[in-house]
Design an enzyme around this catalytic site. Structure first.
Site, PDB file in Angstrom:
ATOM      1  N   LYS A   1       0.841  -1.203   0.000  1.00 38.59           N
ATOM      2  CA  LYS A   1       0.000   0.000   0.000  1.00 38.59           C
ATOM      3  C   LYS A   1       0.877   1.254   0.000  1.00 38.59           C
ATOM      4  O   LYS A   1       0.675   2.155  -0.794  1.00 38.59           O
ATOM      5  CB  LYS A   1      -0.924  -0.010   1.213  1.00 38.59           C
ATOM      6  CG  LYS A   1      -1.793   1.222   1.347  1.00 38.59           C
ATOM      7  CD  LYS A   1      -2.688   1.159   2.568  1.00 38.59           C
ATOM      8  CE  LYS A   1      -3.437   2.472   2.756  1.00 38.59           C
ATOM      9  NZ  LYS A   1      -4.259   2.489   3.993  1.00 38.59           N
TER      10      LYS A   1
ATOM     11  N   GLU B   1      11.125  -4.391   3.712  1.00 32.66           N
ATOM     12  CA  GLU B   1      11.219  -5.805   3.342  1.00 32.66           C
ATOM     13  C   GLU B   1      10.788  -6.008   1.885  1.00 32.66           C
ATOM     14  O   GLU B   1      11.447  -6.703   1.106  1.00 32.66           O
ATOM     15  CB  GLU B   1      10.324  -6.661   4.238  1.00 32.66           C
ATOM     16  CG  GLU B   1      10.709  -6.662   5.718  1.00 32.66           C
ATOM     17  CD  GLU B   1       9.900  -5.669   6.529  1.00 32.66           C
ATOM     18  OE1 GLU B   1       9.619  -4.569   6.009  1.00 32.66           O
ATOM     19  OE2 GLU B   1       9.576  -5.990   7.688  1.00 32.66           O
TER      20      GLU B   1
ATOM     21  N   GLY C   1      -4.322  -1.666   5.385  1.00 30.89           N
ATOM     22  CA  GLY C   1      -3.559  -2.801   4.843  1.00 30.89           C
ATOM     23  C   GLY C   1      -4.157  -4.135   5.215  1.00 30.89           C
ATOM     24  O   GLY C   1      -4.334  -5.013   4.368  1.00 30.89           O
ATOM     25  N   ARG C   2      -4.568  -4.290   6.489  1.00 33.51           N
ATOM     26  CA  ARG C   2      -5.108  -5.579   6.937  1.00 33.51           C
ATOM     27  C   ARG C   2      -6.543  -5.822   6.467  1.00 33.51           C
ATOM     28  O   ARG C   2      -7.139  -6.846   6.764  1.00 33.51           O
ATOM     29  CB  ARG C   2      -4.996  -5.687   8.447  1.00 33.51           C
ATOM     30  CG  ARG C   2      -5.594  -4.537   9.205  1.00 33.51           C
ATOM     31  CD  ARG C   2      -5.198  -4.595  10.670  1.00 33.51           C
ATOM     32  NE  ARG C   2      -5.660  -3.435  11.431  1.00 33.51           N
ATOM     33  CZ  ARG C   2      -4.999  -2.281  11.520  1.00 33.51           C
ATOM     34  NH1 ARG C   2      -3.837  -2.148  10.876  1.00 33.51           N
ATOM     35  NH2 ARG C   2      -5.468  -1.266  12.218  1.00 33.51           N
TER      36      ARG C   2
ATOM     37  N   GLU D   1      -3.494  -6.064  15.372  1.00 31.21           N
ATOM     38  CA  GLU D   1      -3.021  -4.768  14.868  1.00 31.21           C
ATOM     39  C   GLU D   1      -4.147  -3.729  14.963  1.00 31.21           C
ATOM     40  O   GLU D   1      -3.912  -2.522  14.946  1.00 31.21           O
ATOM     41  CB  GLU D   1      -2.533  -4.885  13.426  1.00 31.21           C
ATOM     42  CG  GLU D   1      -1.633  -3.735  12.989  1.00 31.21           C
ATOM     43  CD  GLU D   1      -0.861  -4.029  11.712  1.00 31.21           C
ATOM     44  OE1 GLU D   1      -1.441  -3.898  10.612  1.00 31.21           O
ATOM     45  OE2 GLU D   1       0.327  -4.394  11.822  1.00 31.21           O
TER      46      GLU D   1
ATOM     47  N   HIS E   1      -2.657 -31.986  19.364  1.00 28.48           N
ATOM     48  CA  HIS E   1      -1.387 -32.671  19.673  1.00 28.48           C
ATOM     49  C   HIS E   1      -0.277 -31.669  19.914  1.00 28.48           C
ATOM     50  O   HIS E   1       0.899 -32.029  19.912  1.00 28.48           O
ATOM     51  CB  HIS E   1      -1.019 -33.603  18.511  1.00 28.48           C
ATOM     52  CG  HIS E   1      -2.064 -34.612  18.193  1.00 28.48           C
ATOM     53  ND1 HIS E   1      -2.107 -35.868  18.739  1.00 28.48           N
ATOM     54  CD2 HIS E   1      -3.166 -34.507  17.403  1.00 28.48           C
ATOM     55  CE1 HIS E   1      -3.176 -36.510  18.288  1.00 28.48           C
ATOM     56  NE2 HIS E   1      -3.834 -35.708  17.464  1.00 28.48           N
TER      57      HIS E   1
ATOM     58  N   LYS F   1      10.346   0.495  13.493  1.00 28.27           N
ATOM     59  CA  LYS F   1      10.937   0.722  12.165  1.00 28.27           C
ATOM     60  C   LYS F   1      11.962   1.850  12.227  1.00 28.27           C
ATOM     61  O   LYS F   1      13.028   1.781  11.620  1.00 28.27           O
ATOM     62  CB  LYS F   1       9.839   1.086  11.152  1.00 28.27           C
ATOM     63  CG  LYS F   1       8.878  -0.040  10.801  1.00 28.27           C
ATOM     64  CD  LYS F   1       7.805   0.478   9.831  1.00 28.27           C
ATOM     65  CE  LYS F   1       6.763  -0.573   9.523  1.00 28.27           C
ATOM     66  NZ  LYS F   1       5.667  -0.051   8.639  1.00 28.27           N
TER      67      LYS F   1
HETATM   68  O1  F6P Z   1       2.639  -3.959   9.968  1.00 25.94           O
HETATM   69  C1  F6P Z   1       2.577  -2.632   9.604  1.00 25.94           C
HETATM   70  C2  F6P Z   1       2.011  -2.536   8.210  1.00 25.94           C
HETATM   71  O2  F6P Z   1       1.860  -1.193   7.873  1.00 25.94           O
HETATM   72  C3  F6P Z   1       0.684  -3.278   8.062  1.00 25.94           C
HETATM   73  O3  F6P Z   1      -0.403  -2.562   8.573  1.00 25.94           O
HETATM   74  C4  F6P Z   1       0.651  -3.492   6.584  1.00 25.94           C
HETATM   75  O4  F6P Z   1      -0.285  -4.474   6.199  1.00 25.94           O
HETATM   76  C5  F6P Z   1       2.113  -3.926   6.323  1.00 25.94           C
HETATM   77  O5  F6P Z   1       2.876  -3.144   7.253  1.00 25.94           O
HETATM   78  C6  F6P Z   1       2.592  -3.746   4.910  1.00 25.94           C
HETATM   79  O6  F6P Z   1       2.454  -2.399   4.544  1.00 25.94           O
HETATM   80  P1  F6P Z   1       2.491  -2.036   2.951  1.00 25.94           P
HETATM   81  O7  F6P Z   1       1.298  -2.722   2.330  1.00 25.94           O
HETATM   82  O8  F6P Z   1       2.401  -0.546   2.912  1.00 25.94           O
HETATM   83  O9  F6P Z   1       3.778  -2.561   2.400  1.00 25.94           O
END
Ligand code: F6P
Length: 526
Positions: free
Chosen positions: A183, A189, A242-243, A328, A359, A487
């Site tokens: 987003k 990452e 995002g979630r 979150e 288990h 971060k």
């Molecule tokens: O974990 C923090 C966060 O901002 C989440 O809310 C989001 O889903 C994820 O990192 C990835 O963010 P992006 O879609 O901006 O890469």
């Protein structure tokens, strides 16, 4: 809809009445309380209940302005005041949505998939994304693509190089598409992993690696600057958290890996749950009842966590999906006024599919000092060809549920030991170890069958449960300030590790020690 600061929860007489009703309500083994929404059945018989509890729940919701807030959510009001945004994920699945940017993007995505399918293009898909840009897609691909994929699908979320290395293993670069879901298009990452993918393509002699990329983002300009071809960039919007974003073109990988029909079916099921949430009376409103039961178990009865037990191998990724969705959103302790919330909020969410969980940690659920409420999730019908397997799965699900609820008394355990022919002394001693406390609350959610529709409805059910709990607790469920601090710290430490100057910022002694030890090229051999 303008944001109005809620009163502190514990100042409400309706909260006091609700707490009182929670303590006097009891599960009733002689009756059932089963509600239905969008084809799903929710059995609350394993939860405390009384008519007084039900009435107190409704009065508390009314005191929190539930109806007006629900309308704001469903109609694009500012439900995320700290970021001054709507939380309009329901618009992404509204069947009545006029031809709009939403339907245009959905059609662009479907056209991209149609063309790729027609050309039998992109035999390998590497989905790069993390959190809400990953879990929903993993869930839907594992739910519906577990046995019938003509495309290879790999997921890369972690910055750990082993993840990317493993994902690229034995793929044909010439027929590999990287789908970059982000987003913000700033997530370290995701950008690092995408850069390695681009290098891998170039190293294979591909002239224009950027043609092997698609992106889904709310920053199309950033994606274009990165090099993704404009025609392969799909839009997301700031008012989709995002979630909550799997309803958007973030699901491109699902469409490519399984089919666009799966994505469409999930949207339809979620929309059906939206309608139920919008129209069902509160006493029969499944997301509302899930929410109030959850607040009772967390804030009044003091259970620290919520266990998710999907009795379906295909729903393994439902647990991390719901962990992010719930924790979150509700892992906060400050209300919308900025004041501390003085009751326990957002539970720790954990779990794994049954029967594996039996288990692994069900011993803890049965006999630990506190246990946890369990959401059992099961499909009445399976999609494999071994009926006895499904019969056994269903039997175990119901049995575990019954054992947690009813428990086993000392007298029952003693009689069991005596029937085994143990000496009286040993039987009286061993029986203590076989007692199950019981009274451990659970909800059973039954899907007729695992379909895109039923999964979409299930996920929307949890979304609306979480929204309702945030409203009662006074929490903004749509921001996530808690993930930003780490971060920022990481950026500084990374600089110190990669470019050591001998002088490092003020950390605690332990962090100082390890930054020094990990610093390159000073990193010690061992
Ligand atoms: O974990 C923090 C966060 O901002 C989440 O809310 C989001 O889903 C994820 O990192 C990835 O963010 P992006 O879609 O901006 O890469």
């Amino acid at each position: 809809m303008t944001f109005s600061a809620p009163a502190p929860l514990t100042s409400l007489p309706e909260w006091q009445d609700f707490c009182q009703a929670c303590h006097t309500a009891q599960p009733d083994e002689s009756s059932t309380r089963i509600l239905t929404a969008a084809g799903l059945h929710a059995d609350f018989s394993g939860q405390r209940y009384s008519s007084a509890w039900s009435e107190a729940s409704i009065r508390l919701l009314e005191a929190r302005g539930f109806s007006a807030q629900r309308d704001a959510l469903l109609h694009g009001g500012v439900c995320n005041p700290t970021e001054q945004r709507a939380a309009w994920h329901t618009a992404l699945r509204s069947p009545s949505a006029p031809k709009s940017a939403i339907t245009v993007e959905r059609e662009r995505m479907n056209a991209f998939v149609r063309d790729a399918d027609a050309a039998r293009r992109w035999r390998h898909i590497v989905h790069i994304g993390i959190g809400g840009s990953d879990w929903g897609v993993r869930l839907s691909v594992s739910a519906f693509g577990y046995n019938k994929l003509w495309r290879t699908v790999r997921f890369v979320a972690n910055i750990d190089g082993h993840a990317m290395e493993g994902a690229l293993a034995d793929l044909n670069p010439h027929d590999t598409l990287f789908v970059v879901a982000s987003k913000s298009f700033t997530t370290v990452e995701t950008l690092e992993n995408a850069a390695r993918g681009r290098e891998w393509l170039a190293a294979a002699g591909i002239k224009d690696p950027s043609q092997h990329f698609a992106a889904i983002t709310a920053r199309p300009d950033a994606a274009q600057r990165w090099g993704v071809p404009e025609g392969q960039i799909f839009r997301l919007w700031d008012w989709v958290g995002g979630r909550f974003s799997l309803w958007s073109a973030v699901s491109l990988t699902t469409a490519l890996a399984v089919s666009s029909d799966v994505v469409a079916g999930m949207l339809t099921g979620a929309a059906a749950m939206d309608t139920h949430f919008s129209e069902a009376p509160l006493a029969q409103n499944v997301p509302v009842q899930m929410a109030m039961v959850g607040i009772m178990n967390r804030s009044v009865l003091g259970f620290g966590s919520l266990n998710i037990a999907p009795y379906d191998f295909r729903l393994g990724n439902l647990v991390p999906y719901l962990q992010q969705l719930d924790m979150e959103s509700l892992g906060k302790s400050v209300d919308l006024n900025g004041d501390p919330i003085t009751v326990p909020t957002g539970p720790a969410v954990w779990g794994m599919p049954g029967t594996d969980a039996q288990h692994t940690f069900f011993q803890w659920l049965h006999q630990s000092s506190e246990g946890a409420p369990v959401d059992f999730i099961v499909c009445q019908h399976a999609d494999h060809k071994w009926p006895s397997h499904h019969d056994t799965l269903l039997a175990h699900c119901l049995a575990q549920r019954e054992a947690m609820l009813r428990g086993k008394s000392y007298e029952q355990a003693l009689a069991e030991c005596q029937r085994e022919g143990l000496s009286e002394e040993r039987a009286r001693w061993l029986a203590h170890h076989r007692v199950h406390q019981g009274g451990r609350p659970n909800t059973l959610i039954v899907l007729p069958r695992l379909t895109p529709y039923s999964l979409g409805a299930l996920l929307a059910l949890y979304e609306h449960k979480i929204f309702t709990q945030g409203l009662v607790w006074g929490i903004n469920p749509f921001d996530q300030w808690g993930v930003e601090y780490g971060k920022v710290l990481a950026a500084g430490i990374l600089q110190e590790i990669q470019h050591p100057t001998g002088v490092i910022a003020e950390h605690d002694a332990s962090t100082n020690y390890w930054v020094n030890r990990f610093a390159r090229p000073l990193r010690s051999a061992d």
